[in-house]
Write a protein that holds these residues in place. Structure first.
Motif, mmCIF file in Angstrom:
data_model
loop_
_atom_site.group_PDB
_atom_site.id
_atom_site.type_symbol
_atom_site.label_atom_id
_atom_site.label_comp_id
_atom_site.label_asym_id
_atom_site.label_seq_id
_atom_site.Cartn_x
_atom_site.Cartn_y
_atom_site.Cartn_z
ATOM 1 N N ARG A 107 -0.345 -5.356 -14.029
ATOM 2 C CA ARG A 107 -0.860 -3.982 -13.379
ATOM 3 C C ARG A 107 -2.361 -3.543 -13.924
ATOM 4 N NH1 ARG A 107 5.045 -1.156 -13.036
ATOM 5 N NH2 ARG A 107 5.923 -2.865 -11.726
ATOM 6 N N PHE A 108 -3.370 -3.140 -13.022
ATOM 7 C CA PHE A 108 -4.376 -2.752 -13.286
ATOM 8 C C PHE A 108 -5.408 -3.758 -13.848
ATOM 9 C CE2 PHE A 108 -1.782 1.134 -13.620
ATOM 10 C CZ PHE A 108 -2.322 2.042 -12.570
ATOM 11 N N TYR A 109 -4.877 -4.928 -13.845
ATOM 12 C CA TYR A 109 -5.781 -5.915 -14.508
ATOM 13 C C TYR A 109 -6.911 -6.433 -13.151
ATOM 14 C CZ TYR A 109 -7.999 -9.460 -17.172
ATOM 15 O OH TYR A 109 -8.656 -10.496 -18.148
ATOM 16 N N LEU A 142 -4.720 -11.532 1.713
ATOM 17 C CA LEU A 142 -5.838 -12.030 2.734
ATOM 18 C C LEU A 142 -6.988 -10.869 2.416
ATOM 19 C CD1 LEU A 142 -6.755 -13.586 5.085
ATOM 20 C CD2 LEU A 142 -5.711 -11.824 6.858
ATOM 21 N N SER A 143 -6.547 -9.632 2.141
ATOM 22 C CA SER A 143 -7.561 -8.672 1.924
ATOM 23 C C SER A 143 -8.556 -8.999 0.862
ATOM 24 C CB SER A 143 -7.162 -7.163 1.692
ATOM 25 O OG SER A 143 -5.872 -7.132 2.496
ATOM 26 N N ASN A 144 -7.647 -9.599 -0.209
ATOM 27 C CA ASN A 144 -8.660 -9.942 -1.409
ATOM 28 C C ASN A 144 -9.363 -11.141 -0.939
ATOM 29 O OD1 ASN A 144 -7.606 -8.332 -3.329
ATOM 30 N ND2 ASN A 144 -5.911 -9.805 -4.426
ATOM 31 N N SER A 145 -9.004 -12.145 -0.275
ATOM 32 C CA SER A 145 -9.761 -13.079 -0.007
ATOM 33 C C SER A 145 -11.201 -12.706 0.756
ATOM 34 C CB SER A 145 -9.029 -14.335 0.925
ATOM 35 O OG SER A 145 -8.103 -14.907 0.233
ATOM 36 N N ILE A 146 -10.883 -11.882 1.760
ATOM 37 C CA ILE A 146 -11.692 -11.427 2.279
ATOM 38 C C ILE A 146 -13.018 -10.496 1.468
ATOM 39 C CG2 ILE A 146 -12.673 -9.746 4.314
ATOM 40 C CD1 ILE A 146 -9.819 -10.105 5.598
ATOM 41 N N LYS A 147 -12.421 -9.685 0.666
ATOM 42 C CA LYS A 147 -13.148 -8.973 -0.438
ATOM 43 C C LYS A 147 -14.042 -9.854 -1.384
ATOM 44 C CE LYS A 147 -10.425 -6.304 -3.057
ATOM 45 N NZ LYS A 147 -9.479 -5.240 -3.320
ATOM 46 N N ASP A 191 0.228 2.977 -3.601
ATOM 47 C CA ASP A 191 0.727 1.596 -4.340
ATOM 48 C C ASP A 191 1.742 2.203 -5.465
ATOM 49 O OD1 ASP A 191 -0.784 -0.071 -2.862
ATOM 50 O OD2 ASP A 191 -2.504 -0.293 -4.259
ATOM 51 N N PHE A 192 1.249 3.185 -5.904
ATOM 52 C CA PHE A 192 2.257 3.661 -7.205
ATOM 53 C C PHE A 192 3.585 3.805 -6.617
ATOM 54 C CE2 PHE A 192 -1.259 6.308 -9.704
ATOM 55 C CZ PHE A 192 -1.780 5.010 -10.299
ATOM 56 N N LEU A 193 3.799 4.420 -5.703
ATOM 57 C CA LEU A 193 5.043 4.687 -4.950
ATOM 58 C C LEU A 193 5.877 3.477 -4.871
ATOM 59 C CD1 LEU A 193 4.490 7.836 -2.611
ATOM 60 C CD2 LEU A 193 5.688 7.672 -4.819
ATOM 61 N N LEU A 194 5.050 2.397 -4.043
ATOM 62 C CA LEU A 194 5.532 0.971 -3.837
ATOM 63 C C LEU A 194 6.056 0.388 -4.896
ATOM 64 C CD1 LEU A 194 6.174 -1.098 -1.667
ATOM 65 C CD2 LEU A 194 3.724 -1.879 -2.070
ATOM 66 N N LEU A 228 -3.981 -3.514 -8.557
ATOM 67 C CA LEU A 228 -2.510 -3.241 -8.351
ATOM 68 C C LEU A 228 -1.989 -4.136 -7.225
ATOM 69 C CD1 LEU A 228 -1.523 0.411 -8.584
ATOM 70 C CD2 LEU A 228 -1.010 -1.485 -10.313
ATOM 71 N N GLY A 229 -2.770 -4.775 -6.445
ATOM 72 C CA GLY A 229 -2.640 -5.532 -5.235
ATOM 73 C C GLY A 229 -1.881 -6.827 -5.509
ATOM 74 N N LEU A 230 -2.136 -7.468 -6.603
ATOM 75 C CA LEU A 230 -1.444 -8.713 -7.085
ATOM 76 C C LEU A 230 -0.281 -8.540 -7.648
ATOM 77 C CD1 LEU A 230 -4.258 -11.217 -7.999
ATOM 78 C CD2 LEU A 230 -3.059 -11.321 -5.749
ATOM 79 N N ALA A 231 -0.304 -7.399 -8.730
ATOM 80 C CA ALA A 231 1.062 -7.001 -9.238
ATOM 81 C C ALA A 231 2.103 -6.819 -8.137
ATOM 82 C CB ALA A 231 0.933 -5.877 -10.195
#
Ligand code: ADP
Length: 453
Positions: free
Chosen positions: A399-401, A354-359, A288-291, A416-419
């Protein structure tokens, strides 16, 4: 180093000097020409008045003719001096010299139109016949009267110009000083800032309503932008080291436990599973950092991809988790939805959402919709999960929220996903919006207005 003030002052003084010099010399030139023309006009008028009087009255009395003090008039009748405004001897002297000059005409003597210079007088004559008598009228003006008057004018104009020059220079100095003052104060502020090394300080506002005010405002805005960025970088590195430290500490603890050597086979197996899961977390975090850093630097190319295909690829990847949680999946996806988006990054966006929705959904439905509506392509992911409180909605893309540590800590992730999703969407000129209610669910909608199908 020359100051801006002295440079401005020197150019201003030079300009003023040149302008005043040109103005005064052209003024004096036109004035003296005009004065000369007027004087000769006066002589011609007096001459024609004398001539008319002689013709009408056949005699003349110079006492009755209005003649200016400085004008010389002599009337000669049949070669004899009849009347004169000067003494008879002086007049005779002038007239004889004039006659001599007229007979020995020299171009240089002919200073003015029809006038000759004799004994400091500028004189002309006219001969007329009245009733068989020959009259010669001599008329002239004392030369120094003309020069004296013009000298007075030169002196007056020179004094006036010097006074004007001094006034303008003083005014100019005051004005330049006043105009330049904000620049000095800006320079002082900047140098104080440099010495204090304080990014939070700002330039004092300049209410000059000109470029200095604009410069100060823009500079302060730029400082604010730099300060925010530096703070973000600081925050990012502190958050990042914290996120990296957690799995590393767990791995370290597991290794220490193993090193004590009194673990059973099953316990060793469990230790390895924990280490493996934590190192996977580390890998994900680093990825994620690299991305993110790649997204910060890279300008993304506007490739085309099929939205419906990417959605199905993401569903396939997450199907096991959906089934594991027994969630219902509802799809409303149009076919052949070609959009301007790189397939790789589109996959990351949809997968994160989608991962967030499942999570964050324990039971219920996840709906995915992708459609073209009046040339506007949009897709949304809607769930019936825990939802997001209103106060957090504006911050979840930072980021990181993470919303409410207690409730999210139970779930994997570092915020970091949504950022990443937002950064990618912005790079491809898409907007992302969220609508959510606590305990009812969330909807994330992505669209690109003006997209032609
Ligand atoms: P995380 O790794 O914590 O999931 P994200 O950046 O993906 O980080 O999301 C930020 C926060 O937004 C999450 O911690 C979670 O609190 C909230 N969030 C994101 N998606 C959802 C969702 N579908 N339902 C409820 N909350 C969500």
């Amino acid at each position: 180093m020359k100051s801006v003030k002295s440079k401005l002052f020197i150019s201003y003084s030079l300009t003023i000097f040149i302008v005043l010099f040109l103005l005064s010399s052209s003024g004096i030139y036109f004035f003296s020409k005009n004065y000369e023309a007027k004087t000769f006009n006066q002589l011609e008028t007096t001459l024609s008045l004398i001539e008319k009087t002689l013709i009408v009255n056949q005699k003349i009395d110079l006492g009755n003719i209005p003649i200016n003090n400085n004008i010389f008039v002599s009337i000669v009748k049949n070669k004899k001096l009849l009347q004169t405004t000067l003494s008879i001897n002086k007049s005779k002297d002038i007239l004889s010299k004039y006659d001599y000059k007229i007979n020995n005409f020299d171009e240089e003597d002919h200073e003015y139109d029809g006038y000759l210079e004799v004994n400091d007088y500028i004189i002309k004559f006219k001969s007329i016949i009245v009733k068989n008598d020959e009259y010669q009228i001599y008329i002239g003006i004392y030369e120094f009267i003309l020069d004296e008057f013009l000298d007075d004018i030169y002196l007056f104009v020179s004094i006036l110009i010097i006074i004007l020059f001094i006034i303008l220079i003083v005014l100019g100095y005051v004005l330049i000083n006043k105009t330049i003052r904000p620049l000095k104060s800006i320079l002082e502020d900047v140098s104080t800032m440099k010495n204090k090394k304080d990014l939070a300080s700002r330039l004092l506002p300049q209410n000059t309503n000109d470029e200095f005010e604009e410069l100060t405002t823009t500079f302060n805005e730029m400082l604010k932008w730099i300060e925010n960025n530096v703070n973000n970088i600081k925050q990012f590195s502190s958050d990042a080291s914290h996120e990296l430290r957690t799995p590393l500490t767990i791995i370290q603890g597991e290794i220490e436990l193993y090193k004590k050597g009194n673990l059973s086979k099953e316990e060793i197996h469990e230790t390895l599973i924990t280490i493996d899961s934590e190192q996977k977390k580390l890998q994900n975090i680093i990825q994620d950092f690299l991305l993110l850093s790649k997204l910060d630097k890279e300008t993304l190319s506007d490739e085309k991809s099929l939205l419906d295909k990417v959605i199905f690829d993401v569903i396939e990847l997450n199907l096991a988790k959906i089934e594991e949680k027994n969630l219902e999946l509802e799809l409303e996806i149009d076919e052949d939805l070609e959009i301007s988006f790189s397939e790789k990054y589109l996959f990351i966006v949809i997968n994160n959402l989608l991962s967030n929705s499942i999570k964050y959904t324990q039971n219920g439905t996840i709906k995915i919709e992708a459609k073209i509506k009046e040339n506007d392509i949009y897709f949304l992911i809607k769930d019936t999960g825990i939802g997001i409180p209103k106060k957090d909605l504006s911050r979840i893309f930072e980021r990181f929220y993470r919303v409410d540590e207690v409730r999210t800590n139970s779930q994997e992730g570092i915020g970091l996903g949504l950022a990443i999703v937002k950064k990618i969407c912005e790079s491809f000129n898409y907007t992302i919006n969220v609508d959510s209610q606590v305990n009812k669910g969330s909807t994330f909608i992505i669209r690109r207005p003006d997209t032609k199908s």
